[in-house]
Design a protein around this motif. Sequence first.
Motif, PDB file in Angstrom:
ATOM      1  N   LEU A 191      65.192  70.433  -6.469  1.00  0.00           N
ATOM      2  CA  LEU A 191      64.910  69.041  -6.144  1.00  0.00           C
ATOM      3  C   LEU A 191      65.763  68.127  -7.011  1.00  0.00           C
ATOM      4  N   VAL A 192      66.286  67.079  -6.399  1.00  0.00           N
ATOM      5  CA  VAL A 192      67.067  66.086  -7.137  1.00  0.00           C
ATOM      6  C   VAL A 192      66.343  64.748  -7.053  1.00  0.00           C
ATOM      7  N   THR A 193      66.777  63.826  -7.898  1.00  0.00           N
ATOM      8  CA  THR A 193      66.126  62.517  -7.943  1.00  0.00           C
ATOM      9  C   THR A 193      66.973  61.409  -7.330  1.00  0.00           C
ATOM     10  N   MET A 194      68.278  61.645  -7.137  1.00  0.00           N
ATOM     11  CA  MET A 194      69.150  60.637  -6.547  1.00  0.00           C
ATOM     12  C   MET A 194      70.034  61.284  -5.493  1.00  0.00           C
ATOM     13  N   PRO A 195      69.732  61.099  -4.196  1.00  0.00           N
ATOM     14  CA  PRO A 195      68.515  60.443  -3.695  1.00  0.00           C
ATOM     15  C   PRO A 195      67.315  61.373  -3.848  1.00  0.00           C
ATOM     16  N   PRO A 196      66.120  60.827  -3.877  1.00  0.00           N
ATOM     17  CA  PRO A 196      64.937  61.676  -4.083  1.00  0.00           C
ATOM     18  C   PRO A 196      64.774  62.704  -2.969  1.00  0.00           C
ATOM     19  N   THR A 197      64.436  63.930  -3.352  1.00  0.00           N
ATOM     20  CA  THR A 197      64.176  64.988  -2.379  1.00  0.00           C
ATOM     21  C   THR A 197      62.718  64.927  -1.944  1.00  0.00           C
ATOM     22  N   PRO A 198      62.440  64.753  -0.633  1.00  0.00           N
ATOM     23  CA  PRO A 198      61.042  64.739  -0.180  1.00  0.00           C
ATOM     24  C   PRO A 198      60.376  66.088  -0.453  1.00  0.00           C
ATOM     25  N   VAL A 199      59.188  66.043  -1.034  1.00  0.00           N
ATOM     26  CA  VAL A 199      58.448  67.262  -1.337  1.00  0.00           C
ATOM     27  C   VAL A 199      57.303  67.465  -0.352  1.00  0.00           C
ATOM     28  N   ALA A 200      56.558  66.413  -0.057  1.00  0.00           N
ATOM     29  CA  ALA A 200      55.415  66.535   0.854  1.00  0.00           C
ATOM     30  C   ALA A 200      55.043  65.150   1.357  1.00  0.00           C
ATOM     31  N   THR A 201      54.338  65.134   2.480  1.00  0.00           N
ATOM     32  CA  THR A 201      53.802  63.891   3.037  1.00  0.00           C
ATOM     33  C   THR A 201      52.281  63.967   2.974  1.00  0.00           C
ATOM     34  N   VAL A 202      51.703  62.927   2.389  1.00  0.00           N
ATOM     35  CA  VAL A 202      50.243  62.850   2.248  1.00  0.00           C
ATOM     36  C   VAL A 202      49.745  61.678   3.084  1.00  0.00           C
ATOM     37  N   VAL A 203      48.741  61.939   3.903  1.00  0.00           N
ATOM     38  CA  VAL A 203      48.162  60.909   4.771  1.00  0.00           C
ATOM     39  C   VAL A 203      46.680  60.777   4.460  1.00  0.00           C
ATOM     40  N   ALA A 204      46.238  59.543   4.259  1.00  0.00           N
ATOM     41  CA  ALA A 204      44.808  59.287   4.046  1.00  0.00           C
ATOM     42  C   ALA A 204      44.122  59.288   5.403  1.00  0.00           C
ATOM     43  N   ALA A 205      43.688  60.468   5.833  1.00  0.00           N
ATOM     44  CA  ALA A 205      43.175  60.641   7.194  1.00  0.00           C
ATOM     45  C   ALA A 205      41.886  59.874   7.437  1.00  0.00           C
ATOM     46  N   GLU A 206      41.135  59.604   6.398  1.00  0.00           N
ATOM     47  CA  GLU A 206      39.848  58.930   6.583  1.00  0.00           C
ATOM     48  C   GLU A 206      40.000  57.422   6.680  1.00  0.00           C
ATOM     49  N   ALA A 207      41.099  56.885   6.233  1.00  0.00           N
ATOM     50  CA  ALA A 207      41.321  55.433   6.264  1.00  0.00           C
ATOM     51  C   ALA A 207      42.309  55.121   7.387  1.00  0.00           C
ATOM     52  N   LEU A 208      41.775  54.800   8.561  1.00  0.00           N
ATOM     53  CA  LEU A 208      42.605  54.540   9.728  1.00  0.00           C
ATOM     54  C   LEU A 208      42.564  53.064  10.102  1.00  0.00           C
ATOM     55  N   GLU A 209      43.615  52.621  10.769  1.00  0.00           N
ATOM     56  CA  GLU A 209      43.639  51.304  11.382  1.00  0.00           C
ATOM     57  C   GLU A 209      44.255  51.441  12.765  1.00  0.00           C
ATOM     58  N   VAL A 210      43.980  50.474  13.617  1.00  0.00           N
ATOM     59  CA  VAL A 210      44.541  50.479  14.962  1.00  0.00           C
ATOM     60  C   VAL A 210      45.458  49.274  15.086  1.00  0.00           C
ATOM     61  N   ARG A 211      46.629  49.538  15.657  1.00  0.00           N
ATOM     62  CA  ARG A 211      47.613  48.478  15.884  1.00  0.00           C
ATOM     63  C   ARG A 211      47.612  48.156  17.376  1.00  0.00           C
ATOM     64  N   LEU A 212      47.248  46.923  17.714  1.00  0.00           N
ATOM     65  CA  LEU A 212      47.092  46.506  19.099  1.00  0.00           C
ATOM     66  C   LEU A 212      48.152  45.487  19.476  1.00  0.00           C
ATOM     67  N   ALA A 213      48.591  45.553  20.733  1.00  0.00           N
ATOM     68  CA  ALA A 213      49.458  44.526  21.304  1.00  0.00           C
ATOM     69  C   ALA A 213      48.603  43.732  22.286  1.00  0.00           C
ATOM     70  N   VAL A 214      48.129  42.567  21.849  1.00  0.00           N
ATOM     71  CA  VAL A 214      47.193  41.769  22.633  1.00  0.00           C
ATOM     72  C   VAL A 214      47.960  40.681  23.378  1.00  0.00           C
ATOM     73  N   PRO A 215      47.762  40.551  24.702  1.00  0.00           N
ATOM     74  CA  PRO A 215      48.413  39.467  25.442  1.00  0.00           C
ATOM     75  C   PRO A 215      48.137  38.119  24.794  1.00  0.00           C
ATOM     76  N   GLU A 216      49.146  37.279  24.764  1.00  0.00           N
ATOM     77  CA  GLU A 216      49.003  36.011  24.040  1.00  0.00           C
ATOM     78  C   GLU A 216      47.884  35.140  24.606  1.00  0.00           C
ATOM     79  N   GLY A 217      47.567  35.301  25.886  1.00  0.00           N
ATOM     80  CA  GLY A 217      46.507  34.507  26.463  1.00  0.00           C
ATOM     81  C   GLY A 217      45.118  34.930  26.030  1.00  0.00           C
ATOM     82  N   LEU A 218      45.006  36.091  25.376  1.00  0.00           N
ATOM     83  CA  LEU A 218      43.698  36.599  24.974  1.00  0.00           C
ATOM     84  C   LEU A 218      43.534  36.678  23.459  1.00  0.00           C
ATOM     85  N   VAL A 219      44.547  36.267  22.708  1.00  0.00           N
ATOM     86  CA  VAL A 219      44.500  36.497  21.270  1.00  0.00           C
ATOM     87  C   VAL A 219      43.766  35.396  20.512  1.00  0.00           C
TER      88      VAL A 219
END
Length: 368
Positions: free
Chosen positions: A197-225
């Motif tokens: 592993l090197v630091t420049m550029p950083p070598t990705p080691v793992a991806t961690v996701v907070a599975a319990e903390a979710l959000e939803v991203r919505l595209a709401v029509p401007e007439g309903l927002v």
Amino acid sequence: MTQSPRFLLTVPTLALAAVLGCSRGDAAALPGASAERPALAVRAERPRERLEGETARATGELRAKLQATVSAKVAGSILRVRAQVGDRVRKGDPIVELDPATIAIQLDQARAARKMALAVRDNARADLARTEQLARADAAAPAVLDKARAGAQQAEASLEQAEAQVRLLEQNLRDLVVRAPFDGVITARPRNVGDYLVTMPPTPVATVVAAEALEVRLAVPEGLVDPLKPGAVLRGRSIPGGAPFEAKVTSVGATVDPQTRAVEVLADVRAAAGASAGALRSGGLAEVDLGGSSAAQGPFVPAQAVVREGARRFVWVAEGGVARRREVQAEAVTPQWTRVRAGVAEGDAVVVEGVAGLTDGARVAVAQ
């Protein structure tokens, strides 16, 4: 004698002309030979100004509020893997450990150098004390005193530098263990034992996701927002599966997407009571109820009336027994209804059935 051949040639010509004339006359007499194409049967409706009893919905993407790709703070080879893909980790849990051999040797050297700097510092202090005593008895020249003071200061600086080096290497030794930055699940680990592993550029080691903390991203029509405000609680469900959840609005975008005429809305997700564990996953789709749409301004037309052509939208309007194509600005508010912001008027007869095959100017028969 000279006219007989000419008479003989004329008889067939006249006969042919008579036959052709009769054919044209018969064709003209056939019923419907010159009639127009029959009108196409369609069904049309006038746009609605309100949608009583309908619920506006928006589709969005579930995503983790926290997601991080961790990397090593120091260079080195992976000695041991402590977490696999799919494992749940707590904040601070080790994911991989790097080989400490090189940094351990460097740390030993730095500690030895600190001992040497400490001895030099102590000697410089003692030398300065003797010189100051001699100077008070006028037994040492001012230049000798100045030199002793400078030596003591240099020795103090050298010791501080040696101590800083020791602290740096001790920190590097601790950083050889790559740890989880928060509670979550390991979703990717592209490196394995033996990888450097090197630091420049950083070598990705793992991806961690907070599975319990979710959000939803919505595209709401401007007439309903407009009715949506931070803190509002909406109800939704996953697609597919239908796992229910509550979504608390945290952010309403300040701009409208010029292509979709929609506004981005973010909401924290909390699974409904009794929902099965793991039913909501980051990256999945969800449908959220925005509430009754009767307050939204029309006009509204059935969704099947709007024809898509790339980024453009249009409808067919029956005018005086012919079909006219109208380009419109439209946005879906429910799976069954579309709000038309421009392009149709209240009294227009919008074709809702029989749209396929229509051409501009085609004759239509509107079914009642």
